[in-house]
Design an enzyme around this catalytic site. Structure first.
Site, PDB file in Angstrom:
ATOM      1  N   GLU A   2      -1.105  -9.210  -0.549  1.00  0.00           N
ATOM      2  CA  GLU A   2      -2.553  -9.373  -0.405  1.00  0.00           C
ATOM      3  C   GLU A   2      -3.238  -9.326  -1.765  1.00  0.00           C
ATOM      4  OE1 GLU A   2      -3.631  -7.627   3.966  1.00  0.00           O
ATOM      5  OE2 GLU A   2      -2.666  -6.229   2.584  1.00  0.00           O
TER       6      GLU A   2
ATOM      7  N   GLU B 122       3.891  -4.931   7.635  1.00  0.00           N
ATOM      8  CA  GLU B 122       3.139  -3.812   8.205  1.00  0.00           C
ATOM      9  C   GLU B 122       3.510  -3.524   9.658  1.00  0.00           C
ATOM     10  OE1 GLU B 122       0.511  -5.527   4.917  1.00  0.00           O
ATOM     11  OE2 GLU B 122       1.817  -6.320   6.490  1.00  0.00           O
TER      12      GLU B 122
ATOM     13  N   GLY C  59       0.386  -5.004   1.036  1.00  0.00           N
ATOM     14  CA  GLY C  59      -0.781  -5.037   0.162  1.00  0.00           C
ATOM     15  C   GLY C  59      -0.501  -5.671  -1.176  1.00  0.00           C
TER      16      GLY C  59
ATOM     17  N   ALA D  38       0.840  -1.195   0.000  1.00  0.00           N
ATOM     18  CA  ALA D  38       0.000   0.000   0.000  1.00  0.00           C
ATOM     19  C   ALA D  38       0.877   1.247   0.000  1.00  0.00           C
ATOM     20  CB  ALA D  38      -0.916  -0.007   1.222  1.00  0.00           C
TER      21      ALA D  38
END
Length: 261
Positions: free
Chosen positions: A115, A135, A112, A69
């Site tokens: 993910e 994270e 992310g 992200a």
């Protein structure tokens, strides 16, 4: 005169039945900001409606699938960067994309990015891949599905290790753990992804989508509910023209020609 803004998703059509989508933020190592996810969802929305299209390959560049992200976006907007309704709708659409989706991962695949890769139905990794959920190293935790999807893919212990330490695993470890289906030399990764896509594109498309739904149900429902869904899906498959063509071709010792009906 302003220069045109480069698309964040680059689409290629190597075959009428196959679409390749490349993440295209190279300076940011393909970090997933809201705009990129929105363009990816738009590309998949068009792919869903394209009757000629049978399979999609999702990839990055030579150095990165995705670094995760967009941290600058999260710094600016806080949790709202992840909870923004438009971003969540894009993510949910990608997760629910009905056609077969292959992720071809090279280089870094973090947070992310991992993910996102786990939303694919088949995950191929290059030997140079590095996969992680880091994270916790910036004071947060995964928020786009890793605590659930990673656990279902590789089990509790390795997921806990990856999420609680933030430390990466190698492509070899990802393959051994069942996160990836194949590990390949980087130079042959996309070629192999396209080869699998070509095989899938020759299969009955309705049956492929029904099979995808049924396998996904194994992650999301108790066994009894998943088996009931599988039974409903196979019953429907037997009503299609592709089923009749497939069995006729088998009896006649020829290759089937599937129409998607």
């Amino acid at each position: 005169m302003d220069q045109a803004v480069a698309p964040l998703i680059v689409a290629e059509r190597p075959d009428p039945a196959i679409l390749v989508l490349r993440l295209n933020r190279p300076k940011q190592r393909n970090a997933l900001n809201a705009a990129l996810l929105g363009q990816l969802a738009d590309a998949l929305r068009a792919a869903r409606s394209d009757e000629a299209l049978r399979c999609v390959v999702l990839t990055g560049d030579e150095g990165s699938f995705s670094a995760g992200a967009d941290i600058k976006e999260m710094q600016k907007h806080g949790f709202e960067a992840l909870s923004d309704p438009a971003r969540q709708q894009a993510w949910d659409f990608i997760a629910a994309f009905p056609k077969p989706l292959i992720a071809a991962v090279r280089g870094v695949c973090l947070g992310g990015g991992l993910e996102l890769a786990m939303l694919a139905d088949i995950l191929l990794v290059a030997e140079d891949s590095v996969l992680a959920q880091p994270e916790i190293t910036i004071g947060i935790m995964p928020g786009d599905g890793a605590t659930q999807r990673l656990t279902r893919s590789i089990g509790k212990s390795l997921t806990m290790q990856m999420v609680l330490t933030g430390e990466p695993i190698s492509a070899e470890k990802a393959l051994a753990a069942g996160l990836a289906s194949e590990m390949l030399p980087a130079s042959g990764l996309l070629e192999r992804a396209l080869a699998i896509a070509r095989v899938i594109s020759k299969r009955a498309p309705i049956a492929a989508q029904l099979a995808k739904e049924s396998i996904q149900a194994a992650y999301e429902t108790p066994l009894s509910a998943g088996l009931a869904m599988e039974r409903r899906a196979i019953r429907y498959a037997f009503t299609t023209q592709d089923q009749k063509e497939g069995m006729a071709a088998f009896a006649e010792k020829r290759q089937p020609i599937f129409s998607g009906q």
